[in-house]
Scaffold this active site. Structure first.
Site, short mmCIF file in Angstrom:
data_model
loop_
_atom_site.label_atom_id
_atom_site.label_comp_id
_atom_site.label_asym_id
_atom_site.label_seq_id
_atom_site.Cartn_x
_atom_site.Cartn_y
_atom_site.Cartn_z
CB ILE A 477 -0.97 0.02 1.20
CG1 ILE A 477 -0.19 -0.14 2.52
CG2 ILE A 477 -2.02 -1.06 1.06
CD1 ILE A 477 -1.07 -0.07 3.76
N GLY A 478 2.17 1.14 0.00
CA GLY A 478 3.04 2.32 -0.01
C GLY A 478 4.49 1.89 -0.01
CB SER A 479 7.20 1.87 -1.67
OG SER A 479 6.98 2.75 -2.76
N GLY A 480 8.85 3.66 0.15
CA GLY A 480 9.74 4.81 0.35
C GLY A 480 11.17 4.33 0.36
CB SER A 481 14.35 6.12 1.00
OG SER A 481 13.98 6.72 2.23
CB VAL A 485 3.76 0.48 3.97
CG1 VAL A 485 2.63 0.24 4.96
CG2 VAL A 485 4.78 1.43 4.57
CG ASP A 596 8.74 13.43 6.81
OD1 ASP A 596 8.78 12.23 6.48
OD2 ASP A 596 8.61 14.35 5.99
#
Length: 865
Positions: A477-481, A485, A596
């Site tokens: 459902i999500g991603s980042g560095s 997720v 953030d």
């Protein structure tokens, strides 16, 4: 590596240039598509028009078929203009009732087609027959825009003589003069200027025609613009929204004749854009050696040691580009150039070359005697505290994986040195040897992180430490560095699983972030922040954090991806929840600074409430006042678009007031429905706020107390910003005010949703932590069914009859009820009655006036009395 890595690889000006090219390429392709006629299922009359058979057209034309359209939306007049028909042909169709202003499916009238082909006779015939010279089609272009794009000088003169607006602007606010300058049509530019075109008219990002001619290298057009006619002449130092001058663009493109011409006409070579770049910087960043020579020979060495906001001089810039050894050699030969110049973050030109892997530049710099042991300052985390880490150019090359440069630096021996020594070599040893941060540096990092993990395992309750096999992963459902997720299932309940990548070496490792986030989350207990469920701590390759699953998604997704409409009452509910969550973090015995806060990290529940999430950048503070020591904070954490100025400008002494600045931008984003400074890249937006003290524009429809709160919350001086605790009462009173209720009701009436201005909460409605805003959205049919059942229950009318008799429930283009966050509670109705549609305002203007009056006069709060 300081703020060096935050430099955008492409500026807003570059991105705009690409979009303009794509936009006009699409416009051309659509015009060409209309020109490629297909006679599929054409009538005899349409075929006669496409063949320009005048006799047959006269025979078959009638008022019934003269405006018939084919599959592409083309009328007989379109077909006549496409195939080069005569003016007699056109006049015949017009006399039979043909409409010269009908648009095809691609958005072009017969006049647009004639202007594209440059057929002056057809243009005259169409205008004589009622064609609108200012009729706007696709991309909001008029015939004059198209004629200017194609360079049809006679067509431009004819259209202007027929009263076409020479300064009309298309969808990107380009005038015909902009377009002629962009496509390099000198005669058209000369004609437009002679007929009164405004030379300094600004485009959508304040780009002037002179910016376009300088960026494309058109010297003659540049001369026409600068010399102009009378007072109508271009300002050679005009700036766009990124503060680029025409000289910046000419230097970037390396157009020597234009550079020389602009300098002769008083162009200021010292002006900088919002990144702090002079024209000399841009010439160096793009490897334009001759442009650099021209600038220096004509302006001297005044700019050679000017530093931009990324701590780079022109020499740094040339080493960043790295594909012109001659350019770097030329700069090193200048007396004013300091080859060992260190920017604000300490990095040298050698650091830049090492970072980008330009081995020939590294060799050249070493041969000229640069000091390879000078250090840049970066940040390193050690548990809950942070300290600056000194990094040599060798470390930059090592961390970027440039092995050839690492070898060169370790063993380089200058020809003039009998025994060159680095910082870590022993006196008298052969060669120059500088120690690499591996394996010793890597070992230190791994040891520190093992201690952090062991400490975490000792402090987190055993029941909150689980195995990865206990989790059932579902869709991402999500991603980042940090990693990814996933939606998952844990102990029979749906949850969110944040998986970290196992990178155990670096100035800011994932293990360190993971340990810090778990230690913070495990101590938070508030309904306004994301709930911690458990963590996987046994294996770094499987580190994961399990939190509650918030089904509404992020505020960013709701506003900018799904583009859902939100009423004012619900916006204030979200703002209030975030304020309460941040106040909780700031008033803990050991305060937490989020660092953030942005719309990505504000999650919405299905009941329309908000929780604060993502604590990967957060920190515990040692003092209740929320201030930290100078060396206790990382440079530039979080998302640049929502970043407080004191963080972006590399200040290492900032406080919890930085969160208040980010919160103000979130409120503005929520009320305005768009990203702060959406026309700029994130780094440019942060620079605009930090260095120019610019803030997003405030609409008159914002509630007055919110305007006052915003102006205080994003104040340039952190000390003048309010606490969250003092903002909460303002938001609560604003949310409960009569003006907000009436405004929410007006917004719902405007989008044809159900009016709720007289609704009261249901008596049997369950309360959740004292918060009772109805569901966020949900499936359309479920929402509609709920409304119908409630209305049927209160009115006594069967649901089927209700559906038949109430056709006005409208859905938006995405298939949702127009205002998904508006309350669904219904007013009680007497038995047998059917709700009637709410009366709509007589016009949008009257609604806006009513809204303005409410906000200006009705909303009164104690602090304003």
């Amino acid at each position: 590596m300081g703020n060096y890595k935050s430099r955008p690889t492409i500026s807003c000006a570059d991105e705009l240039k690409n979009k303009i090219s794509e936009s006009y390429a699409v416009l051309r392709s659509k015009l060409i598509e209309d020109l490629r006629t297909r006679d599929v299922e054409w009538t005899d009359f349409q075929q006669a028009c496409s063949r320009s058979d005048v006799l047959k057209v006269v025979e078959l034309a009638s008022s019934d078929n003269v405006n018939d359209k084919d599959h592409a939306g083309l009328t007989p007049l379109h077909l006549c203009c496409i195939t080069g028909g005569s003016k007699d042909h056109v006049r015949c169709l017009l006399q039979k009732g043909g409409d010269a202003n009908t648009l095809s499916r691609n958005g072009f009238s017969p006049l647009h087609i004639a202007c594209y082909k440059g057929d002056v006779e057809l243009i005259c015939a169409l205008l004589d027959g009622g064609g609108n010279v200012q009729h706007f089609g696709y991309h909001e272009v008029a015939g004059l825009h198209i004629a200017s794009m194609c360079g049809h000088e006679e067509g431009v003169e004819l259209l202007i003589s027929r009263q076409s607006d020479v300064n009309s602007q298309d969808v990107v606010k380009f005038s015909p003069l902009h377009i002629a300058c962009y496509f390099g049509h000198e005669k058209v530019v000369e004609t437009l200027i002679k007929d009164g075109a405004e030379i300094d008219l600004a485009g959508s990002v304040d780009d002037k025609p002179l910016h376009l001619s300088a960026s494309k290298g058109y010297l003659k057009i540049t001369q026409l613009l600068v010399e102009g006619i009378g007072d109508n002449r271009a300002d050679v130092n005009c700036v766009d929204k990124e503060q680029h001058t025409p000289l910046h663009f000419a230097c970037k493109g390396g157009y020597l004749a234009i550079i020389t011409y602009l300098l002769q006409h008083d162009a200021d070579h010292r002006l900088t854009n919002i990144y702090g770049d002079t024209p000399l910087h841009l010439a160096c960043y793009h490897g334009k050696l001759e442009a650099v020579k021209t600038l220096i020979s004509q302006t001297g060495d005044t700019c050679l040691n000017m530093e931009n906001i990324f701590s780079e001089t022109p020499l740094h810039s040339a080493c960043t580009y790295g594909r012109s050894v001659d350019l770097v050699k030329y700069l090193l030969e200048q007396d004013a150039v300091d080859m060992n110049y260190q920017g604000m973050d300490g990095h040298t030109a050698l650091h830049s070359a090492c970072y980008h892997g330009h081995s020939w530049i590294v060799q050249l710099l070493l041969d000229h005697g640069v000091d390879m042991n000078l250090i840049a300052l970066s940040s390193d985390q050690n548990g809950g505290s942070e300290k600056k880490e000194e990094q040599t150019c060798l470390m930059w090359a090592y961390e970027r994986g440039h092995d050839a440069i690492v070898t060169l630096l370790k063993h380089y021996k200058r020809p003039q040195d009998e025994s060159a020594c680095g910082d870590y070599s022993q006196p008298g040893s052969e060669g120059s040897y500088v120690s690499v941060p591996s394996p010793l540096g890597k070992l230190r990092s791994m040891t520190r992180e093992k201690i952090d993990v062991l400490h975490l395992r000792a402090n987190i309750p055993h029941n909150l430490q689980v195995l990865f096999t206990d989790i059932e992963l579902m869709e991402p459902i999500g991603s980042g560095s940090f990693g990814c997720v996933h939606k998952g299932k844990f102990r029979g309940k749906i949850c969110a699983v944040k998986r970290y990548r196992a990178s155990t070496f670096g100035a800011k490792s994932d293990v360190d972030m993971f340990c810090r986030e778990v230690s913070i989350l495990s101590q938070l207990h508030s309904s306004y922040v994301i709930k911690f469920v458990a963590a996987v701590l046994d294996d770094p390759s499987q580190f994961a954090i399990i939190t509650e699953f918030v089904s509404g998604g992020s505020l960013f997704s709701i506003l900018h991806e799904q583009k859902r409409l939100i009423d004012l009452h619900s916006k204030l509910t979200i703002s209030l929840d975030v304020a309460k969550g941040m106040d909780y973090l700031h008033t803990l015995p050991q305060p937490i600074i989020h660092r953030d806060l942005n719309s990505h990290n504000i999650l919405l529940t299905e009941n329309g409430h908000a929780v604060v999430a993502d604590f990967g950048e957060s920190r515990f503070l040692s003092s209740r006042e929320g201030m930290v020591q100078d060396d206790n904070m990382t440079k530039q954490p979080g998302n640049l678009r929502w970043m407080a100025p004191e963080i972006f400008t590399q200040c290492t002494k900032y406080s919890i007031k930085a969160d208040m600045f980010s919160y103000a931008l979130c409120i503005w984003e929520l009320l305005a429905g768009e990203l702060p400074f959406a026309h700029l890249k994130p780094a440019a937006a942060a620079a605009e706020m930090a260095y120019r003290n610019t803030r997003p524009p405030i609409a008159i429809t914002f509630p007055k107390p919110i305007i006052s709160l915003l102006q205080k919350a994003w104040h340039a001086n952190p000390e003048d910003r309010p606490e969250f605790s003092s903002s909460i009462p303002i938001l609560e009173m604003c949310k409960e005010s009569q003006a907000v209720a009436m405004l929410s009701n007006s917004a719902q009436m405007e989008t044809f949703t159900i009016s709720t201005s007289h609704c009261a909460p249901e008596e049997d409605e369950e309360e959740d932590d004292g918060r009772s805003t109805p569901p966020l959205a949900g499936h359309v049919s479920a929402m509609r069914t709920r409304w119908e059942l409630e209305a049927s229950k209160n009115s006594g009318v069967p649901v089927d009859e209700l559906r038949r008799r109430i056709p006005y429930l409208q859905l938006d283009k995405n298939g949702y009820v127009s205002d998904p966050l508006s309350t669904l509670r219904m007013p009680l109705m007497p038995s047998g009655s059917i709700p009637e549609p709410p009366p709509l305002p007589s016009s949008p203007t009257s609604l806006n006036l009513a809204v303005s009056e409410l906000l200006q006069e009705k909303t009164k709060f104690p602090e304003e009395k």
